[in-house]
Design an enzyme around this catalytic site. Structure first.
Site, PDB file in Angstrom:
ATOM      1  N   TYR A   1      13.465  -2.541  -8.385  1.00 12.57           N
ATOM      2  CA  TYR A   1      12.329  -3.038  -7.606  1.00 12.57           C
ATOM      3  C   TYR A   1      11.759  -1.896  -6.773  1.00 12.57           C
ATOM      4  O   TYR A   1      10.531  -1.701  -6.716  1.00 12.57           O
ATOM      5  CB  TYR A   1      12.785  -4.187  -6.704  1.00 12.57           C
ATOM      6  CG  TYR A   1      11.707  -4.744  -5.802  1.00 12.57           C
ATOM      7  CD1 TYR A   1      10.717  -5.573  -6.310  1.00 12.57           C
ATOM      8  CD2 TYR A   1      11.686  -4.441  -4.440  1.00 12.57           C
ATOM      9  CE1 TYR A   1       9.731  -6.093  -5.487  1.00 12.57           C
ATOM     10  CE2 TYR A   1      10.706  -4.962  -3.610  1.00 12.57           C
ATOM     11  CZ  TYR A   1       9.736  -5.784  -4.137  1.00 12.57           C
ATOM     12  OH  TYR A   1       8.760  -6.294  -3.317  1.00 12.57           O
TER      13      TYR A   1
ATOM     14  N   SER B   1       2.308  -3.409  -2.204  1.00 12.63           N
ATOM     15  CA  SER B   1       3.527  -2.648  -2.434  1.00 12.63           C
ATOM     16  C   SER B   1       4.620  -3.284  -1.580  1.00 12.63           C
ATOM     17  O   SER B   1       4.763  -4.499  -1.542  1.00 12.63           O
ATOM     18  CB  SER B   1       3.282  -1.181  -2.082  1.00 12.63           C
ATOM     19  OG  SER B   1       4.454  -0.410  -2.223  1.00 12.63           O
TER      20      SER B   1
ATOM     21  N   LYS C   1       7.973  -0.290  -7.084  1.00  9.93           N
ATOM     22  CA  LYS C   1       7.071  -0.181  -5.936  1.00  9.93           C
ATOM     23  C   LYS C   1       6.724   1.280  -5.639  1.00  9.93           C
ATOM     24  O   LYS C   1       5.596   1.578  -5.229  1.00  9.93           O
ATOM     25  CB  LYS C   1       7.688  -0.852  -4.709  1.00  9.93           C
ATOM     26  CG  LYS C   1       7.787  -2.366  -4.832  1.00  9.93           C
ATOM     27  CD  LYS C   1       6.411  -3.017  -5.053  1.00  9.93           C
ATOM     28  CE  LYS C   1       6.474  -4.531  -5.035  1.00  9.93           C
ATOM     29  NZ  LYS C   1       5.148  -5.158  -5.266  1.00  9.93           N
TER      30      LYS C   1
END
Length: 289
Positions: free
Chosen positions: A148, A134, A152
């Site tokens: 993004y 992660s 994650k």
């Protein structure tokens, strides 16, 4: 001797750091990459214990074929490291739809496809480790990297549930959240100009891009030390469920969670007042009886 299947085999990155740490421990490694020529010399130094496979992790067919080849070559996969990924910057409002989908295809859907391809073998053998790379961005939002961050955060949620679902089969799952590490992750930003059609966000994105370029090659995190920390963690008798890597990343996550807990405590009365009153619930149960 364990067999590791690691995605994202870019020289200087976390994938290579994991591969080297596994080999140092006497294990075998399957390392996937889009550019296998970059790893030819590395693989030649470990002919019996290292296999480099050209794989586009966003192509489910290639993923399945590579997993089957890894299992055929080494008899099974004991440790999966979902490492491949990268971020593209842009505002939440203005980022191009195609770039948003590309972000999720690489950072979330490829992880799902690889995990699904590896799990049947792990369940048959009643054991294994899944390590999902992660990011600190999976716990603390990063302006300019909203999608993004979202991908994650999705990895964090997937990992949390997967850990519970596969535990009965002897499979363990770890989320790793690195901060800024000295990989190639920032090296491409110099060649990627700000592409934002909403002018209000352009100054923010220009500052984000400039910061990434300025930090490239100067990030404080050492990928080799980070990978060895993960290897040590999964070998503990009571391994962690998640592992933040990097001092600045740790400080950012700790500060964020402390603030969240403080805010949550302050809203306890509001949260509890949203339930039906206890007297009402008691009356309803009495009527039903």
């Amino acid at each position: 001797m364990k067999t590791w299947y690691i995605t994202g085999g870019t020289p200087g990155g976390f994938g290579m750091a994991y591969a080297n740490a596994a080999l140092e421990g006497g294990d075998r490694v399957v390392l996937t990459t889009r550019r296998p020529a970059e790893l030819r010399d590395w693989a030649a130094r470990h002919p019996e214990r290292a296999l480099v496979l050209p794989v586009d992790v966003t192509d489910a067919r290639q993923v399945r074929q590579s997993v089957a080849e890894a299992e055929s070559r080494f008899g099974g996969i004991d440790v999966l490291v979902n490492n491949a990924g990268r971020g593209w910057y842009g505002s939440v409002e203005g980022m191009d739809d195609a770039a948003v989908r590309k972000t999720f295809d690489l950072n979330f859907f490829s992880v799902l496809a690889i995990t699904r391809a590896v799990l049947p073998g792990m369940r048959r053998r009643a054991g294994g480790w899944i390590i999902n790379m992660s990011s600190v961005a999976g716990l603390v939002g990063v302006p300019g990297f909203g999608f993004y961050t979202a991908a994650k955060f999705a990895i964090e949620g997937l990992t949390e549930v997967l850990r519970q679902e596969v535990a009965p089969f002897g499979i363990k799952v770890l989320a790793v959240e690195p901060g800024a590490f000295r990989t190639r992750a920032y090296s491409g930003f110099a060649d990627e100009p700000v592409d934002e059609h909403i002018t209000d966000y352009q100054p923010m994105l220009a500052a984000v891009r400039a910061a990434m370029i300025e930090q490239d090659g100067r990030q404080p995190g050492d990928p080799d030390r980070g990978a060895r920390a993960v290897v040590a963690a999964i070998n503990q008798d009571d391994p962690p469920k998640r592992l933040v890597l990097g001092g600045a990343g740790y400080d950012a996550v700790a500060g964020h969670l402390d603030a969240m807990i403080a805010e949550l405590r302050g809203q306890q009365a509001v949260a509890r007042d949203a339930d039906f009153p206890r007297s009402t619930e008691a009356a309803v149960r009495t009527d039903r009886d």
